[in-house]
Design a protein around this motif. Structure first.
Motif, PDB file in Angstrom:
ATOM      1  N   GLY A  12     -14.481 -63.980 -13.995  1.00  0.00           N
ATOM      2  CA  GLY A  12     -14.575 -65.160 -14.837  1.00  0.00           C
ATOM      3  C   GLY A  12     -13.246 -65.725 -15.289  1.00  0.00           C
ATOM      4  N   ALA A  13     -12.154 -65.012 -15.023  1.00  0.00           N
ATOM      5  CA  ALA A  13     -10.834 -65.508 -15.419  1.00  0.00           C
ATOM      6  C   ALA A  13     -10.448 -66.687 -14.533  1.00  0.00           C
ATOM      7  CB  ALA A  13      -9.790 -64.399 -15.305  1.00  0.00           C
ATOM      8  N   PRO A  14      -9.671 -67.644 -15.052  1.00  0.00           N
ATOM      9  CA  PRO A  14      -9.248 -68.787 -14.238  1.00  0.00           C
ATOM     10  C   PRO A  14      -8.411 -68.342 -13.039  1.00  0.00           C
ATOM     11  CG  PRO A  14      -8.791 -69.172 -16.565  1.00  0.00           C
ATOM     12  CD  PRO A  14      -9.173 -67.736 -16.438  1.00  0.00           C
ATOM     13  N   VAL A  15      -8.627 -68.994 -11.915  1.00  0.00           N
ATOM     14  CA  VAL A  15      -7.775 -68.798 -10.746  1.00  0.00           C
ATOM     15  C   VAL A  15      -6.543 -69.686 -10.870  1.00  0.00           C
ATOM     16  CG1 VAL A  15      -7.629 -69.125  -8.234  1.00  0.00           C
ATOM     17  CG2 VAL A  15      -9.728 -68.225  -9.265  1.00  0.00           C
ATOM     18  N   LEU A  16      -6.748 -70.874 -11.441  1.00  0.00           N
ATOM     19  CA  LEU A  16      -5.706 -71.893 -11.518  1.00  0.00           C
ATOM     20  C   LEU A  16      -5.557 -72.379 -12.949  1.00  0.00           C
ATOM     21  CD1 LEU A  16      -3.857 -74.026  -9.977  1.00  0.00           C
ATOM     22  CD2 LEU A  16      -5.877 -75.503  -9.976  1.00  0.00           C
ATOM     23  N   SER A  17      -4.307 -72.544 -13.372  1.00  0.00           N
ATOM     24  CA  SER A  17      -3.998 -73.178 -14.658  1.00  0.00           C
ATOM     25  C   SER A  17      -3.283 -74.488 -14.366  1.00  0.00           C
ATOM     26  CB  SER A  17      -3.110 -72.276 -15.518  1.00  0.00           C
ATOM     27  OG  SER A  17      -3.765 -71.068 -15.847  1.00  0.00           O
ATOM     28  N   ILE A  18      -3.887 -75.600 -14.798  1.00  0.00           N
ATOM     29  CA  ILE A  18      -3.277 -76.921 -14.635  1.00  0.00           C
ATOM     30  C   ILE A  18      -2.469 -77.217 -15.885  1.00  0.00           C
ATOM     31  CG2 ILE A  18      -3.702 -79.378 -14.269  1.00  0.00           C
ATOM     32  CD1 ILE A  18      -6.390 -78.599 -12.998  1.00  0.00           C
ATOM     33  N   VAL A  19      -1.179 -77.446 -15.702  1.00  0.00           N
ATOM     34  CA  VAL A  19      -0.253 -77.570 -16.826  1.00  0.00           C
ATOM     35  C   VAL A  19       0.287 -78.994 -16.919  1.00  0.00           C
ATOM     36  CG1 VAL A  19       2.013 -76.836 -17.664  1.00  0.00           C
ATOM     37  CG2 VAL A  19       0.397 -75.138 -16.795  1.00  0.00           C
ATOM     38  N   ILE A  20       0.174 -79.585 -18.107  1.00  0.00           N
ATOM     39  CA  ILE A  20       0.708 -80.928 -18.360  1.00  0.00           C
ATOM     40  C   ILE A  20       1.510 -80.894 -19.651  1.00  0.00           C
ATOM     41  CG2 ILE A  20       0.162 -83.369 -18.704  1.00  0.00           C
ATOM     42  CD1 ILE A  20      -2.673 -81.371 -17.529  1.00  0.00           C
ATOM     43  N   THR A  21       2.749 -81.355 -19.610  1.00  0.00           N
ATOM     44  CA  THR A  21       3.556 -81.463 -20.821  1.00  0.00           C
ATOM     45  C   THR A  21       3.603 -82.921 -21.240  1.00  0.00           C
ATOM     46  OG1 THR A  21       5.682 -81.805 -19.697  1.00  0.00           O
ATOM     47  CG2 THR A  21       4.966 -79.535 -20.014  1.00  0.00           C
ATOM     48  N   VAL A  22       3.513 -83.173 -22.547  1.00  0.00           N
ATOM     49  CA  VAL A  22       3.520 -84.545 -23.035  1.00  0.00           C
ATOM     50  C   VAL A  22       4.467 -84.702 -24.219  1.00  0.00           C
ATOM     51  CG1 VAL A  22       1.203 -85.141 -22.229  1.00  0.00           C
ATOM     52  CG2 VAL A  22       1.469 -84.118 -24.485  1.00  0.00           C
ATOM     53  N   LEU A  23       5.086 -85.852 -24.278  1.00  0.00           N
ATOM     54  CA  LEU A  23       5.902 -86.262 -25.416  1.00  0.00           C
ATOM     55  C   LEU A  23       5.582 -87.725 -25.690  1.00  0.00           C
ATOM     56  CD1 LEU A  23       8.198 -85.878 -27.490  1.00  0.00           C
ATOM     57  CD2 LEU A  23       9.806 -86.564 -25.686  1.00  0.00           C
ATOM     58  N   ASN A  24       4.856 -87.971 -26.774  1.00  0.00           N
ATOM     59  CA  ASN A  24       4.464 -89.331 -27.161  1.00  0.00           C
ATOM     60  C   ASN A  24       3.732 -90.065 -26.033  1.00  0.00           C
ATOM     61  OD1 ASN A  24       5.638 -88.946 -29.699  1.00  0.00           O
ATOM     62  ND2 ASN A  24       7.632 -89.731 -29.034  1.00  0.00           N
ATOM     63  N   THR A  56       5.483 -87.509 -31.939  1.00  0.00           N
ATOM     64  CA  THR A  56       5.382 -88.109 -33.276  1.00  0.00           C
ATOM     65  C   THR A  56       4.366 -89.249 -33.301  1.00  0.00           C
ATOM     66  OG1 THR A  56       7.225 -89.599 -32.752  1.00  0.00           O
ATOM     67  CG2 THR A  56       7.768 -87.531 -33.870  1.00  0.00           C
ATOM     68  N   ASP A  57       3.612 -89.443 -32.216  1.00  0.00           N
ATOM     69  CA  ASP A  57       2.675 -90.577 -32.120  1.00  0.00           C
ATOM     70  C   ASP A  57       1.210 -90.162 -32.232  1.00  0.00           C
ATOM     71  OD1 ASP A  57       2.292 -89.261 -29.725  1.00  0.00           O
ATOM     72  OD2 ASP A  57       2.211 -91.087 -28.512  1.00  0.00           O
ATOM     73  N   GLY A  58       0.961 -88.912 -32.612  1.00  0.00           N
ATOM     74  CA  GLY A  58      -0.422 -88.453 -32.720  1.00  0.00           C
ATOM     75  C   GLY A  58      -1.000 -87.923 -31.424  1.00  0.00           C
ATOM     76  N   SER A  59      -0.155 -87.551 -30.465  1.00  0.00           N
ATOM     77  CA  SER A  59      -0.655 -87.031 -29.186  1.00  0.00           C
ATOM     78  C   SER A  59      -1.500 -85.775 -29.373  1.00  0.00           C
ATOM     79  CB  SER A  59       0.515 -86.728 -28.240  1.00  0.00           C
ATOM     80  OG  SER A  59       1.124 -87.897 -27.760  1.00  0.00           O
ATOM     81  N   ALA A  60      -1.079 -84.876 -30.253  1.00  0.00           N
ATOM     82  CA  ALA A  60      -1.819 -83.627 -30.459  1.00  0.00           C
ATOM     83  C   ALA A  60      -3.213 -83.906 -31.006  1.00  0.00           C
ATOM     84  CB  ALA A  60      -1.049 -82.713 -31.413  1.00  0.00           C
ATOM     85  N   GLU A  61      -3.302 -84.819 -31.953  1.00  0.00           N
ATOM     86  CA  GLU A  61      -4.598 -85.171 -32.516  1.00  0.00           C
ATOM     87  C   GLU A  61      -5.492 -85.844 -31.474  1.00  0.00           C
ATOM     88  OE1 GLU A  61      -1.686 -84.524 -35.628  1.00  0.00           O
ATOM     89  OE2 GLU A  61      -1.680 -85.831 -33.866  1.00  0.00           O
ATOM     90  N   GLU A  62      -4.898 -86.679 -30.632  1.00  0.00           N
ATOM     91  CA  GLU A  62      -5.659 -87.331 -29.570  1.00  0.00           C
ATOM     92  C   GLU A  62      -6.175 -86.306 -28.565  1.00  0.00           C
ATOM     93  OE1 GLU A  62      -7.224 -90.620 -27.218  1.00  0.00           O
ATOM     94  OE2 GLU A  62      -6.900 -90.113 -29.328  1.00  0.00           O
ATOM     95  N   LEU A  63      -5.373 -85.313 -28.253  1.00  0.00           N
ATOM     96  CA  LEU A  63      -5.816 -84.256 -27.344  1.00  0.00           C
ATOM     97  C   LEU A  63      -7.042 -83.532 -27.910  1.00  0.00           C
ATOM     98  CD1 LEU A  63      -2.392 -82.774 -26.199  1.00  0.00           C
ATOM     99  CD2 LEU A  63      -4.192 -83.590 -24.667  1.00  0.00           C
ATOM    100  N   GLN A  64      -7.028 -83.237 -29.194  1.00  0.00           N
ATOM    101  CA  GLN A  64      -8.165 -82.561 -29.818  1.00  0.00           C
ATOM    102  C   GLN A  64      -9.409 -83.447 -29.789  1.00  0.00           C
ATOM    103  OE1 GLN A  64      -7.025 -80.339 -33.566  1.00  0.00           O
ATOM    104  NE2 GLN A  64      -5.033 -81.204 -33.077  1.00  0.00           N
ATOM    105  N   ARG A  65      -9.225 -84.742 -30.043  1.00  0.00           N
ATOM    106  CA  ARG A  65     -10.361 -85.668 -30.029  1.00  0.00           C
ATOM    107  C   ARG A  65     -10.957 -85.775 -28.631  1.00  0.00           C
ATOM    108  NH1 ARG A  65     -12.024 -90.487 -28.771  1.00  0.00           N
ATOM    109  NH2 ARG A  65     -10.101 -91.028 -27.662  1.00  0.00           N
ATOM    110  N   VAL A  66     -10.074 -85.887 -27.622  1.00  0.00           N
ATOM    111  CA  VAL A  66     -10.532 -86.029 -26.240  1.00  0.00           C
ATOM    112  C   VAL A  66     -11.211 -84.747 -25.758  1.00  0.00           C
ATOM    113  CG1 VAL A  66      -9.722 -86.279 -23.858  1.00  0.00           C
ATOM    114  CG2 VAL A  66      -8.897 -87.846 -25.627  1.00  0.00           C
TER     115      VAL A  66
END
Length: 255
Positions: A12-24, A56-66
């Motif tokens: 059940g462990a993931p085979v693949l981790s998809i990684v995305i870094t974001v800044l604003n 500083t634009d609310g990206s983290a909060e948007e990620l949680q909402r999405v």
């Protein structure tokens, strides 16, 4: 294929981790996540890891909402308390990743997540033939400004000439590789632009596949051409030094 002495991943462990870094990148998060969600059925068990590198634009909060609105239970959100740079954000995600394989892409919508399916297939096929490779999605037709395309062409040409890494687009965001191969490398900011050269030094073969590149959805690049050039030249000299000072055995035998 599990290397000798290595433990198999738990069921059940993931085979693949998809990684995305974001800044604003708040405005780009929903469309990028929608595309990722549409790709998941064509992939083995995987997780998605976003690292918010001090936005500083609310990206983290948007990620949680999405995550909640799209029902993406496999989406993990890691937040830096201040900006550490793209390589630092990748390191945070890859250290935390559960997957044996890592796929990276940018969070600005220029990369098509559907390409991950074929990039991973190439990686798995390469591993069956021998050593697990680094697979780079090379952007054959860049959808950037003329100045940025010229700057990238110059940088790629200089890197190929000095590092002989065999990759026509060494800074391409879309890559697939083994998690452990990344963690075995010396870590520094700017590492992500030199993965083909550094992994080659550690015996990792390279495979390249052309991928689609698109116009940025919203916002603008966080780098200037001049700034990238200055930092890139400095980092390249460091990579040349690292490669010259790296000494690795062909094999290790215990008796």
């Amino acid at each position: 294929m599990t290397p000798a002495g290595a433990k198999s991943a738990p069921a059940g462990a993931p085979v693949l981790s998809i990684v995305i870094t974001v800044l604003n990148e708040r405005e780009n998060i929903l469309p990028v996540c929608r595309e990722l969600a549409s790709v998941l059925p064509g992939l083995p068990a995987c997780e998605i890891i976003f690292v918010d590198d001090g936005s500083t634009d609310g990206s983290a909060e948007e990620l949680q909402r999405v995550r909640q609105s799209l029902g993406l239970k496999s989406l993990r959100i890691l937040i830096h308390d201040h900006r550490c740079g793209k390589s630092g954000a990748l390191r945070t995600a890859i250290r935390a990743a559960s997957g044996r394989w890592i796929a990276t892409l940018d969070g600005d919508g220029q990369d098509d997540p559907a390409e991950i399916v074929q990039l991973l297939a190439l990686a798995l096929s390469g591993e069956k033939s021998g050593r697990a490779p680094l697979v780079v999605g090379t952007r054959m037709k860049r959808r950037d400004t003329l100045s940025r395309r010229l700057a990238t062409r110059f940088a790629n040409g200089l890197r190929q000439r000095l590092l002989d890494d065999g990759c026509p687009d060494t800074g391409a965001p879309m890559k697939v590789f083994l998690r452990q191969d990344f963690l075995d490398l010396p870590q520094f900011e700017g590492l992500h632009r030199f993965l083909p050269a550094l992994m080659r030094t550690y015996g990792v073969p390279l495979l390249c596949k052309s991928v689609r590149h698109r116009v940025r959805l919203h916002g603008h690049s966080k780098y200037t051409n001049f700034g990238r050039a200055i930092v890139g030249i400095r980092d390249m000299l460091g990579v040349i030094w690292l490669r010259n000072r790296t000494r690795l055995p062909g094999s290790v035998r215990e008796c």
